[in-house]
Design an enzyme around this catalytic site. Structure first.
Site, mmCIF file in Angstrom:
data_model
loop_
_atom_site.group_PDB
_atom_site.id
_atom_site.type_symbol
_atom_site.label_atom_id
_atom_site.label_comp_id
_atom_site.label_asym_id
_atom_site.label_seq_id
_atom_site.Cartn_x
_atom_site.Cartn_y
_atom_site.Cartn_z
ATOM 1 N N ASP A 146 -38.367 12.200 -0.095
ATOM 2 C CA ASP A 146 -38.019 11.210 -1.117
ATOM 3 C C ASP A 146 -38.849 9.941 -0.988
ATOM 4 O OD1 ASP A 146 -36.202 12.809 -2.305
ATOM 5 O OD2 ASP A 146 -34.406 11.751 -1.621
ATOM 6 N N ASP A 295 -22.506 14.118 6.614
ATOM 7 C CA ASP A 295 -22.354 15.133 7.646
ATOM 8 C C ASP A 295 -20.905 15.258 8.101
ATOM 9 O OD1 ASP A 295 -22.383 12.618 8.655
ATOM 10 O OD2 ASP A 295 -23.924 12.955 10.159
#
Length: 781
Positions: A146, A295
């Site tokens: 990105d 996560d």
């Protein structure tokens, strides 16, 4: 008469045990103009009651943190010791297959490398991922880039082109927007992934070559959702700041993660350095960007869906610790805000899940409440605000000596809460970083200095305040960053953080005031040092405050050791050596020869004992090349540097001693002062002190160990509860254990409030006197 002959604070101290004549003495003192006017006295009494209430709540909060840490500490020590004596029965990883079955087929693995403007480490992580040992027809690398920086994109493209020419299946995915950040990037490509397993590594990690060969066999157990490797650190000795981070991470990785896995309780994926099963991610709802800890969010949802997780100590994954304070602030803000966002979003989901009652309570009370929130609350409010307020206003050594009251130090502060409990909990934390044990005092002060940032971020996430979803990437500069001191660089990095500066000035003023009133020298040194640390943090000078000595080779005048880390924007040395493709072709030829000698099947491709000569030849091939006949040339023997002179060795030891002397002297002085004060207080230990310490150190953690310490029972109870077949006997035992836990916590709360409040002690003493007589009162006193 003795009360009238002393000033009012001393009089109040003598009457704190609730003498029935106390109200009359106070009225006489006020009529004799020894006390402040009535309105001011009422305001002071109200302020004292509020302060006592805050101290009591803080003491109880500290007990909750201690209970969770000690439960995991006791569990870790128990299973480590028992696994050493009987590994087949007690080693947690033995519950799952750790080697592929013969003739078993390797599952397809995709290695994902999410990154954003990681210019200095992008090529390095791509190389380490491509060099991992795994059958190449079952292996693929995917870079989720990105980056908005043109230089980073160029580095990534060059690395991908090179490794694609070497026969590695590698691709890059770039998005036009950064919606969802890391979670958004992984979610966008998830449906198109054909591999069964997904390994995830951040750009600052250096996975070992056999990482996949060690992690993949655990997925033969169909209930395994992910396998987490153990983090190790490349630059832990770079500075004191990096050493502090290593202590924190070791306590989390080696104690908390291992303890939860060993006992069969929930532990979260660390975001990198692990392998996920794609089916598990899909079943849990995929990656979600609703919090800053995608996560932990995915781990919790998968856990509630019945998946099991594995944490493996022997799978190492080296990574780089942030050496820049500003980058570390951004990381800690995200790690403190994200769990509170998840708790606010998933609290009801946990309560309504099929988990057994005791495991629901542990998740909400201890995992989120104590570990993620209370730790930050207690580090700042108790040790940086309440302790100086109470101890400086109500105690002094001169007063204790004049009145003969050895209990003056804990008149409004329970001694067990400010000395014994944090001392023992800190020692349990340092047990997992034994080589850094002499940094214990520094670790405590650094943790207190960071707590003001963590507390603010936790409250932002819990309350859902505006700006809490701001995502910032922790920039890495490479593990070989310069350790030299450059004044111009230090001055250019200075920036002021108002909260830390205000707290630092407050503590420095507290130290000066303590010196003026004659407070204990231990508190004076502690307040002054802690205030100085706050000021250093507020000016972003923490990485410049480095008392780590120079490396030994530099002190001894030896040449620097070779560093495998790449230079920014360039491929690593090994990558340049492999450009011709000779080594890769030779490796393929030797693999084919080994495969012909083996039976049919899909065994791991590694270098065994019979291939030592081949390994040496390949090493020589990498270092010295080949001759005209294709034979590998041995690498030339490097001439060992001359041994340093005796005077040089003396000089090196003197420099190391000069660097370590200030910190070691401070640590020894404070530890000596705190220990002697704590031991002196043992002579006046009261029943409430003993009960509080017994509850916080033994009874409540021991109850958690008995209730939640069996991994097989925890896993089996979750499986049965998910199917709706949990036996009534088990459910009833869980409810009884939960009721006992609540009772112990309630008793701990009452004892904490009683120990911290002289007003409550006085009221209880009066009630005891009224109902039982003065003999029982004197006995309790």
């Amino acid at each position: 008469r003795r009360a009238l002959a002393t000033p009012y604070p001393r009089c109040r101290g003598r009457l704190r045990r609730g003498c029935p004549a106390a109200p009359h003495v106070v009225r006489i003192c006020r009529s004799s103009h020894m006390l402040p006017p009535e309105p001011l006295a009422r305001a002071q009494d109200l302020a004292i009651v509020l302060l006592e209430l805050c101290v009591g709540l803080a003491s109880f909060t500290g007990c909750m943190v201690a209970v969770d840490k000690l439960f995991l500490f006791y569990s870790t020590i128990f299973y480590k010791a028992m696994a050493f004596l009987s590994p087949d029965r007690y080693e947690p990883t033995r519950r799952y297959p750790c080697a592929l079955k013969r003739n078993a087929k390797h599952p397809r693995v995709l290695v994902q490398l999410p990154m954003f403007n990681e210019t200095h480490v992008a090529a390095r992580i791509i190389e380490y991922a491509c060099r991992m040992e795994y059958p190449r027809d079952r292996f693929e690398v995917q870079v989720l880039d990105d980056s908005t920086d043109a230089q980073t994109r160029a580095v990534v493209d060059d690395a991908i082109d090179h490794w694609r020419s070497e026969g590695i299946a590698i691709s890059v995915v770039r998005r036009t927007n950064r919606q969802g950040f890391k979670a958004g990037a992984m979610h966008e490509v998830h449906d198109a992934i054909e591999a069964e397993l997904i390994a995830i590594f951040d750009a600052d990690f250096l996975p070992e070559r056999d990482f996949l060969l060690k992690a993949v066999p655990y997925f033969q157990h169909k209930s395994i959702g992910f396998v987490q490797g153990r983090w190790t650190y490349l630059n832990a000795d770079e500075s004191l700041f990096c050493r502090y981070q290593e202590i924190c991470l070791n306590a989390h990785i080696k104690c908390e993660q291992y303890g939860r896995f060993a006992t069969g309780n929930f532990f979260n994926f660390n975001g990198t350095g692990g392998v996920w099963r794609k089916a598990c991610i899909t079943d849990a709802g995929g990656w979600n960007a609703r919090t800053l800890v995608e996560d932990m969010d995915l781990s919790l949802r998968a856990f509630l869906r019945g998946w099991q997780f594995v944490w493996v100590y022997d799978i190492h994954c080296p990574n780089e610790i942030p050496s820049d304070y500003k980058a570390y602030r951004k990381q800690q803000r995200r790690w403190s805000c994200g769990p509170m966002q998840l708790w606010a979003a998933a609290r009801e989901q946990v309560l309504q899940s099929s988990l057994p009652p005791l495991q629901k309570a542990y998740l909400n009370i201890f995992f989120f409440g104590a570990r993620m929130l209370a730790t930050n609350v207690i580090s700042f409010t108790f040790y940086s605000v309440l302790v100086p307020l109470t101890l400086l206003h109500f105690t002094s050594e001169s007063e204790a000596e004049a009145t003969g009251e050895s209990e003056a130090h804990h008149r409004f502060m329970p001694w067990w809460a400010i000395v014994w409990l944090p001392l023992l909990v800190t020692a349990s934390t340092m047990a997992f970083s034994p080589e850094s044990f002499h940094f214990m005092i520094l670790y405590v002060m650094y943790e207190n200095a960071m707590s003001i940032l963590k507390l603010g971020a936790s409250l932002e996430g819990l309350l859902g305040l505006k700006g809490s979803m701001t995502w910032t990437v922790t920039q890495k500069l490479g593990a070989n960053a310069s350790r030299s001191f450059e004044l111009s660089k230090v001055l250019s990095n200075i920036s002021c953080f108002g909260k830390e500066m205000a707290c630092g000035l407050f503590l420095l003023c507290a130290a000066v005031y303590g010196r003026h009133v004659g407070a204990s020298w231990v508190f004076q040194v502690y307040f002054a040092t802690q205030g100085f640390i706050f000021v250093v943090f507020s000016l972003s000078l923490v990485e410049a405050l480095n008392l780590q000595p120079p490396p030994e080779w530099q002190l001894l005048g030896l040449p620097p050791p070779p560093t495998p880390a790449p230079s920014p924007g360039a491929l690593p040395p090994l990558t340049e050596a492999l450009t011709g493709g000779r080594v890769a072709n030779e490796r393929r030829r030797r693999r084919e020869q080994r495969r012909r000698r083996k039976k049919k099947g899909y065994e791991a491709v590694t270098l065994g004992q019979s291939d030592e000569d081949s390994a040496e030849e390949l090493e020589a091939l990498e270092g010295g090349g080949v001759d005209d006949s294709g034979n590998a040339l041995k690498r030339q023997q490097q001439i060992a540097p001359a041994a340093p002179s005796f005077l040089r060795v003396i000089y090196a030891n003197a420099v190391i001693f000069a660097y370590t002397l200030p910190l070691n002297a401070l640590s020894i002085a404070l530890l000596y002062g705190v220990t002697t004060m704590a031991l002196s207080e043992m002579n006046t230990t009261q029943w409430d002190d003993l009960i509080a310490l017994s509850l916080a150190l033994v009874l409540v953690p021991g109850h958690l160990c008995l209730s939640l310490g069996s991994p097989r029972a925890n896993i089996e109870h979750r499986r049965l509860a998910r199917k709706g077949r949990l036996p009534f006997r088990v459910w009833a035992c869980q409810c009884v254990s939960l009721a006992v836990l609540y009772f112990l916590l309630l008793l701990l709360f009452l004892i904490s409030m009683y120990s911290a409040s002289a007003t409550l002690q006085q009221h209880v003493s009066r009630l005891v006197h009224d109902y039982t007589g003065k003999y029982l009162e004197e006995y309790l006193d």
